[in-house]
Every structure is written in C-alpha cells, then in structure tokens.
Design a protein around this motif. Sequence first.
Motif, mmCIF file in Angstrom:
data_model
loop_
_atom_site.group_PDB
_atom_site.id
_atom_site.type_symbol
_atom_site.label_atom_id
_atom_site.label_comp_id
_atom_site.label_asym_id
_atom_site.label_seq_id
_atom_site.Cartn_x
_atom_site.Cartn_y
_atom_site.Cartn_z
ATOM 1 N N SER A 1 -20.396 25.643 -35.017
ATOM 2 C CA SER A 1 -21.793 25.292 -34.736
ATOM 3 C C SER A 1 -21.872 24.286 -33.599
ATOM 4 C CB SER A 1 -22.456 24.699 -35.976
ATOM 5 O OG SER A 1 -22.519 25.659 -36.994
ATOM 6 N N TYR B 1 -30.292 28.992 -34.947
ATOM 7 C CA TYR B 1 -29.545 27.891 -35.541
ATOM 8 C C TYR B 1 -29.136 28.223 -36.962
ATOM 9 C CZ TYR B 1 -31.004 25.025 -31.615
ATOM 10 O OH TYR B 1 -31.190 24.527 -30.369
ATOM 11 N N GLN B 2 -28.038 27.607 -37.373
ATOM 12 C CA GLN B 2 -27.545 27.833 -38.735
ATOM 13 C C GLN B 2 -28.589 27.396 -39.758
ATOM 14 O OE1 GLN B 2 -23.743 26.013 -39.419
ATOM 15 N NE2 GLN B 2 -23.416 27.129 -41.322
ATOM 16 N N ASP B 3 -29.251 26.248 -39.486
ATOM 17 C CA ASP B 3 -30.288 25.784 -40.426
ATOM 18 C C ASP B 3 -31.656 26.357 -40.067
ATOM 19 O OD1 ASP B 3 -31.086 24.392 -38.235
ATOM 20 O OD2 ASP B 3 -30.733 22.408 -39.058
#
Lengths: 366, 246
Positions: free
Chosen positions: B43, B84-86
């Motif tokens: 990330s 994005y990962q989140d």
Amino acid sequence: MAVETHVSVGQEAASLADAGLDTREKSLLERTFGNQAFWVTVALAVICGVMSYWEPVFATEDNFFNITRNFAFIGVMALGMTPVIITGGIDLSVGSTMGLVAIVCGLVLLKQPIDYMPDWWNAATWTHSWWMAVMLGLLAGALVGWVNGVLIAFVGLPPFVVTLGMLSAVRSLAVILSQNRMLYAFRPDQAATFKQIGGGENFGMALVGGFRLSNPFLILVILTLALGLVLKMSSWGRHILAIGGNEQAANLTGVPVKRVKVGAYVLCSLSAALAAILSVGWSGSANNSLGQSYELLAIASAVIGGANLMGGEGTAYGAFIGSALIFVIRNSLLMAGVDSNWQGLFVGAFIVLAVVLEKVRGRRRE
Amino acid sequence: MPVLELQGITKHFGAIHALTGVDMSLEPGEALGLMGDNGAGKSTLVKIIAGNFPPTGGEIRIDGQPVQFSKPVEAREKGIEIVYQDLALCNNLTAAANVFLGREIKSGIGPIRWLNHAAMVKRAGQLFAELKSETRPRHLVRQMSGGQRQAVAIARTRLSNPKIVLMDEPTAAISVRQVAEVLDLIRRLREHGIGVVLISHRMPDVFAVCDRVMVMRRGRKVADKMIKDSSPEEVTGLITGAIHGG
Ligand SMILES: Nc1ncnc2c1ncn2[C@@H]1O[C@H](COP(=O)(O)OP(=O)(O)OP(=O)(O)O)[C@@H](O)[C@H]1O
Ligand SMILES: [Mg+2]
C-alpha cells in the motif's frame, strides 16, 4: 439531511434490475420521521399552540414581531455556525466577535473624536459614514474568522482550543478599543441610516395588510434560504459535508480541505458580525459586552436543529428552527412567570436532549 | 517505453523502513500483480505513486519524465487513478456524491456554477451498471455493503481516461460474481492500453488477469516474474520467504 434527497430522477437503468432486492430506499415519510428538524418544528408548533391558548398575549402580532426579531440575531449566528459544525469543528468566538464588531461600528459612528486614531480619520466625514461602519464591522468579523480558520486548517490546531483562545482575545480587544465605554453618542444623520438597518421593519416597504416583520428576521429568512441552497447546490457545500464525513477521504479525492475550512470559519465570523451590526442598529448603542454567552445559544440552536457535533450533518433549516425553538421557550417561560434565571437550565437541558436524540438516531442507523 | 518507472524508491516513517530501494516498471496495457505479506509495503508503494506522500528517496518517472507529486490531485492530473485499500469514502454522502467528490459535474450561467445532481446520478448509475453492481447512486454510503462500497471506489477510477490504475485489494470484500466483474474490468483496462497495478492476497485473481507478478517482503522487492514463467506455489513460497527470489 440536506444532501441528495430530492435529486430529479435521471435514469434508473442500473438499479431497476434489482429493485426488488433492495429495501433501503427510504420513503419520504420515513425520512421525515427520522429528521430532527421535523420534530423540532412539531415541538415548536405544539408550544405555540398551547401558549396561544393559555396566554392570549402570546398570539398577538406584537409578540410575534418581537420573538421573530429576538431570535433573528441568534438565528443568523446559528446559520454561520452550521457549516463549521458540519466540518466537525466548532466556533466559540462568535459571541466575542459580536462585541468587537459592535465596538468597531460604534467607533465609526461616534460623534466625538477617538484619541488613538489619526487626525485625518477623525476630521473626515466619509470615515464616519454608515456604510463605513458596516464595511469595517464585516471586515473585523472576517479577520477574526480568517485567523481562526488559518490556525485550525493550516497550522492544524484543534478548533476548540483556537476559538476558546479567540473568545478571550477578541473580547479583550473590544474592551480596549472601546476604552471600556458604552458607545451611544452617534452622529445623528449617519446613525439614523445605520439604525434603520437593524431596527427597521419590512425593509422599509409597506406590506399588504399592514403586516410587520423586522428587518433582522427578514434577513434571517433570506440567509436561511441562501445557506440551504449553498449546502445543497454548490461544490463548496458538498465539500463541507465531505470533510465532516471523512476528512482524510476528502483530502485524497482532491477536495481543497484547508481552503474550504477557512471559508467556513470566515463565514461563521461574518454571520456574527452581521448579527452585531443588526443588533447595534436595533438597540442604538454599542457595548463591548454584546454577545456574551451567545456562542452557546448559536451552537445550541444548530445542534437542536440536527447539526451533528461529530461532523457530517446539519442543515440551514435546522439552525433556523432550532433558534426559533430556544427563543419561543424563553418567551413562553417569561410569560408563564418563570424567573428568567431558570432559562439557562432549560436551554442546557435541550442541548443535552438534542445530543441524546442524535445518539439514538445514530445507533438505529448502524 | 514504460508508462511508469520507479527507481530505488525508499520510504521511512520515522524509524520504520516501509520501503527499501524498490524498482518497478509498468508497460501500457500491462497488468502487474503486487503481492506480499501484511505489512510488506504494498500500500505504501502505490500511495507514493498516487501522490499521497513523497518517497524518502528514489525517482518516479511517468512516460520517461521524472515527476514529483505534492498531493494526490497532481498524480491524478498525470493520469494516475487509485482505489485505496480503505476505499476513502464519505459515509454521510451518497454513492454518486462519493464517485464525483472533488470533480463534481456542474452547470451554470457565466460564473455562477451549481452542482448538476441529475447528471452525476446518471453517470454514476451507468458506471455501477458497467460493474454489474447493485449499487444505487442515491443511496448513502453509510448503508452500503462492503461490495457496494468497493464499487463506488472503483467507479471513481472510470471518470477520467487514466494511463495507470492502481488497485489496492479491490476484491477483498466482494462476492464471487463481483470479483469476476472487477477482473473483467481489469482486462478491459488492459485492452485500452491502460497500465494496471493490482494488489491482492488472492492468488487466483492475480494469475487470472496479470501479465507479471511482483512480490514484496519487508519493504523490498524479492521477485518480479512473468506469470507464464511462474506458478502459484512459487509465488506463495516467495511471499512467505520459503523461496528466496533472485
Ligand atoms: N502512515 C504511516 N505511518 C507509519 N507507518 C506506516 C504508515 N503507513 C504504513 N506504515 C508502515 O509501513 C509498513 C508497510 O505498510 P503497508 O500498509 O504498505 O503494508 P501492506 O503491504 O499494504 O500490508 P497489507 O497487506 O496488510 O495491506 C507497515 O509496517 C506499516 O506499519
Ligand atoms: Mg495494504
């Protein structure tokens, strides 16, 4: 919920296929009943109904004129407070800002020369005009908001601390500038126009049926509509809500978070400045203690109307109706013969109640 | 010529060395799988490419030109989109509002501009349909399932005509059917000459759509192989450290 509730239906192609699967589309009725401002409106109507029945004086045109004018000052500030609260911030300095702006206006309108100003300033006439008072008042307000905003958005200090400091500093400035006097000996010609702004009614026009509404209340109504429109229809409003929802995400997606925040604080202080200008015009004097503890009323109004102190939620109508409720309760208590010292207790209880309601709604949502 | 090149990228967060001397290149139309254990630095690497924070050292080149981003918008302007990962979503806004956050469609007269809700809802609806996702443009993200939220984040990357799309675990929370749609999307991006970096812990996904796989371990690149020359067993070994890359 100001956002995105009544968007016109462009197309439904994407979702028609699975319309049966999804039950989350809320009906208008559901949305209304989940809306705090709606319940505040109901409460207000009930109180007004009961009061008109018990106290015939309550329902008179004069009392209506007075209540609407009295809550207009706080209403205007609550409107300015709303975007700040939506971003997850708070502005405790608005009451002091009122005091400072009142003194700035008072000093401009004052008959006697001011010792610490240069001779040319004291001698000229344009420096003492009503429009100069308005402009400098708004400028002083904008400046306070700008300092707040820069310290919060760019320096990264917590809003509570910055504006608490400002509450003290700005009040002190008002006392110093006024040399701790009350200012009321204004130049008659200029002061007359100035007083007309805050003290007049119907914007100087005659309304059909001789109905009277104070200028401050009319201004409040216009600003409520304007803020409602801005929050729903402008990208600034959208960004304010986004910052309150997830500041990090707003930042990553290219929202100019810092600039938007500074804008919110400037707007908030400007609303306090406007309230001060109207208030000085109405009362005809400028006192450095004007607005003391009004920050509480402005915040309470917004919160009672449904603004979420954790950010992400709030509406213009909520601020309007919240301030109306507070003042109608105050007025009702006075009429019912309750000692005015009890008012703070009731207002405080309402703030806590509003936050409790918000928590309950929040839990149901999860 | 590679559309994206990284040379000696290093990133320190205080005492944490998240990345150490990472080299990478991506050709137009190529899909690169980026794999590695939790905390390997995947990330961090894509966030540096997307302009979230600057690298401590090293160089990024887009189309051969060295670039330095001070904020995400600058990377976007250079044709880099990221999931994005989140997910980076605002719960209090609708799906459509989230898709268009920061680049709202506006209409207006002269200098007075206002949001064109209808156009944004319509376009977001089309994008969700394209992803075969049951996501309604006018629903609040707060009330959405993991897969619907992911669709919102992915739909964002479709607003522009990017050169590079970075996806940080886009299939982590979604159903089998939707995984297939995302993988299809990646194939379509490739066909359009867009370079894709896919971070995933799911070996089958990477082997299904990627041309190349790059494995990271403790902030370093340990392998960079063509998919056709590798196997899931080998990549697993590289990720866990059982096999030492060369
Ligand atoms: N903003 C930050 N501040 C400090 N340390 C960070 C930050 N971001 C990442 N790290 C650290 O850098 C290292 C790499 O993190 P990163 O998020 O890149 O891992 P990852 O490979 O994406 O892991 P995962 O598969 O769990 O998503 C971790 O040790 C993490 O704690
Ligand atoms: Mg990660």
